[in-house]
Design an enzyme around this catalytic site. Structure first.
Site, PDB file in Angstrom:
ATOM      1  N   ARG A 141      70.643  35.733  58.986  1.00 27.60           N
ATOM      2  CA  ARG A 141      71.975  35.900  58.899  1.00 27.60           C
ATOM      3  C   ARG A 141      71.596  38.057  58.400  1.00 27.60           C
ATOM      4  O   ARG A 141      72.322  38.835  58.827  1.00 27.60           O
ATOM      5  CB  ARG A 141      72.969  35.914  57.915  1.00 27.60           C
ATOM      6  CG  ARG A 141      72.940  35.534  57.214  1.00 27.60           C
ATOM      7  CD  ARG A 141      74.128  34.786  56.025  1.00 27.60           C
ATOM      8  NE  ARG A 141      73.929  34.317  54.803  1.00 27.60           N
ATOM      9  CZ  ARG A 141      73.267  33.369  54.213  1.00 27.60           C
ATOM     10  NH1 ARG A 141      73.324  32.203  55.093  1.00 27.60           N
ATOM     11  NH2 ARG A 141      73.298  33.016  52.649  1.00 27.60           N
ATOM     12  N   HIS A 165      74.725  41.697  54.765  1.00 28.60           N
ATOM     13  CA  HIS A 165      74.862  40.321  56.218  1.00 28.60           C
ATOM     14  C   HIS A 165      76.185  40.616  56.854  1.00 28.60           C
ATOM     15  O   HIS A 165      77.264  41.017  55.921  1.00 28.60           O
ATOM     16  CB  HIS A 165      74.277  39.210  56.704  1.00 28.60           C
ATOM     17  CG  HIS A 165      75.099  38.462  55.506  1.00 28.60           C
ATOM     18  ND1 HIS A 165      76.197  38.128  56.123  1.00 28.60           N
ATOM     19  CD2 HIS A 165      74.238  37.862  53.982  1.00 28.60           C
ATOM     20  CE1 HIS A 165      76.635  36.825  54.780  1.00 28.60           C
ATOM     21  NE2 HIS A 165      75.690  36.860  54.351  1.00 28.60           N
ATOM     22  N   GLU A 184      69.766  35.232  49.609  1.00 22.19           N
ATOM     23  CA  GLU A 184      71.484  34.537  49.056  1.00 22.19           C
ATOM     24  C   GLU A 184      71.285  34.223  47.289  1.00 22.19           C
ATOM     25  O   GLU A 184      70.132  33.460  47.610  1.00 22.19           O
ATOM     26  CB  GLU A 184      72.403  34.134  49.781  1.00 22.19           C
ATOM     27  CG  GLU A 184      73.501  33.639  49.209  1.00 22.19           C
ATOM     28  CD  GLU A 184      74.479  34.997  48.491  1.00 22.19           C
ATOM     29  OE1 GLU A 184      75.206  35.950  49.039  1.00 22.19           O
ATOM     30  OE2 GLU A 184      74.232  35.091  47.078  1.00 22.19           O
ATOM     31  N   HIS A 220      71.990  39.777  50.689  1.00 23.73           N
ATOM     32  CA  HIS A 220      73.411  38.738  50.483  1.00 23.73           C
ATOM     33  C   HIS A 220      74.020  39.529  49.625  1.00 23.73           C
ATOM     34  O   HIS A 220      74.028  40.158  48.411  1.00 23.73           O
ATOM     35  CB  HIS A 220      72.908  37.371  50.208  1.00 23.73           C
ATOM     36  CG  HIS A 220      71.812  37.746  51.713  1.00 23.73           C
ATOM     37  ND1 HIS A 220      72.449  36.510  52.746  1.00 23.73           N
ATOM     38  CD2 HIS A 220      70.758  37.331  51.274  1.00 23.73           C
ATOM     39  CE1 HIS A 220      70.994  36.404  53.114  1.00 23.73           C
ATOM     40  NE2 HIS A 220      69.905  36.883  52.911  1.00 23.73           N
TER      41      HIS A 220
END
Ligand SMILES: O=C(O)[C@H](O)COP(=O)(O)O
Length: 246
Positions: free
Chosen positions: A61, A10, A88, A182
């Site tokens: 994100r 992201h 993430e 991520h």
């Protein structure tokens, strides 16, 4: 026949900009992050690396980055699949904490163990803590799999079933696959693809918003090292990620 896999972390998030440990906290992109996502899509379009399907985490994100980048690449119309397994890493009790303060409070060795070791997770986050995700509807079906903290080994263990069960079938079907995720979920995938050792993975950092392309053989092994579509910018940005907190 080779398959094309594109990895995209992201763009810069609000907490990347504030130098806070983020993990599963669902923060948005900054304006810089949105510009990074546009540039990532332009690089895909200019290089001809055009995704046929996109896989994202459940975090805004990564979802926003995929949407913005695909729009810039004129691929906004492709199918999308989402999974928590691309989220993430869960940063446990470090979620919301300042990286520089954490380094100063706990020292270099502990900071690096929590941030970049293979199998040492941060302390777990209490379910009633401010930055806990327990009870959020997007994680209703996780049950006992809902993490309270993760190390990279944990991320690999929950990522690989999705890699084998959802991403690889798309690659074998001949689709160019974009994975919008991520820093640490992509570190998990790169470790798997490049067979990086448990020790050497500590030195891998992935920059925001920069597409990396792999060509994979029929065994889903890379035919060459992953290549950033803008290698100079990626090298500088990865060094900045490594130095966060300093
Ligand atoms: O979750 C976070 O804090 C970042 O997105 C990744 O942080 P790290 O590069 O410190 O692991």
């Amino acid at each position: 026949m080779t398959s094309t896999l594109i990895l995209l972390r992201h763009g810069e998030s609000e907490w990347n900009a504030k130098n806070l440990f983020t993990g599963w906290v669902d923060v948005d992109l900054t304006e810089k992050g949105r510009r990074e996502a546009v540039r990532g899509g332009e690089l895909m379009r200019e290089s001809g690396a055009l995704p046929d399907v996109v896989h994202t985490s459940l975090q805004r994100r990564a979802i926003s980055t995929a949407c913005i980048a695909l729009d810039a690449a004129d691929r906004h119309w492709i199918p999308v699949r989402r999974s928590w397994r691309l989220n993430e890493r869960h940063y446990g009790a470090l979620q919301g904490k300042d990286k520089k303060q954490t380094l100063e409070e706990f020292g270099e060795e502990q900071f690096m163990l929590w941030r970049r070791s293979f199998d040492v997770p941060p302390p777990p986050l209490d379910d009633d803590a401010e930055h806990s995700q327990v009870g959020l509807p997007q994680y209703d079906d996780l049950g006992d799999e809902m993490p309270r903290t993760e190390c990279l080994k944990d991320v690999i263990a929950r990522f690989l079933p999705y890699w084998e069960g959802s991403i690889v079938p798309d690659l074998r079907a001949g689709h160019t696959v974009l994975v919008a995720a991520h820093g640490n979920s992509l570190r998990a995938l790169v470790k798997h693809l490049d067979r990086i050792s448990d020790e050497d993975i500590a030195g891998l950092n992935i920059p925001t918003g920069m597409p990396m392309v792999y060509e994979l053989d029929d065994d889903m092994r890379p035919t060459a090292a992953g290549r950033y579509l803008d290698p100079e910018a990626a090298a500088a940005a990865a060094a900045a990620v490594a130095n966060q907190g300093r």
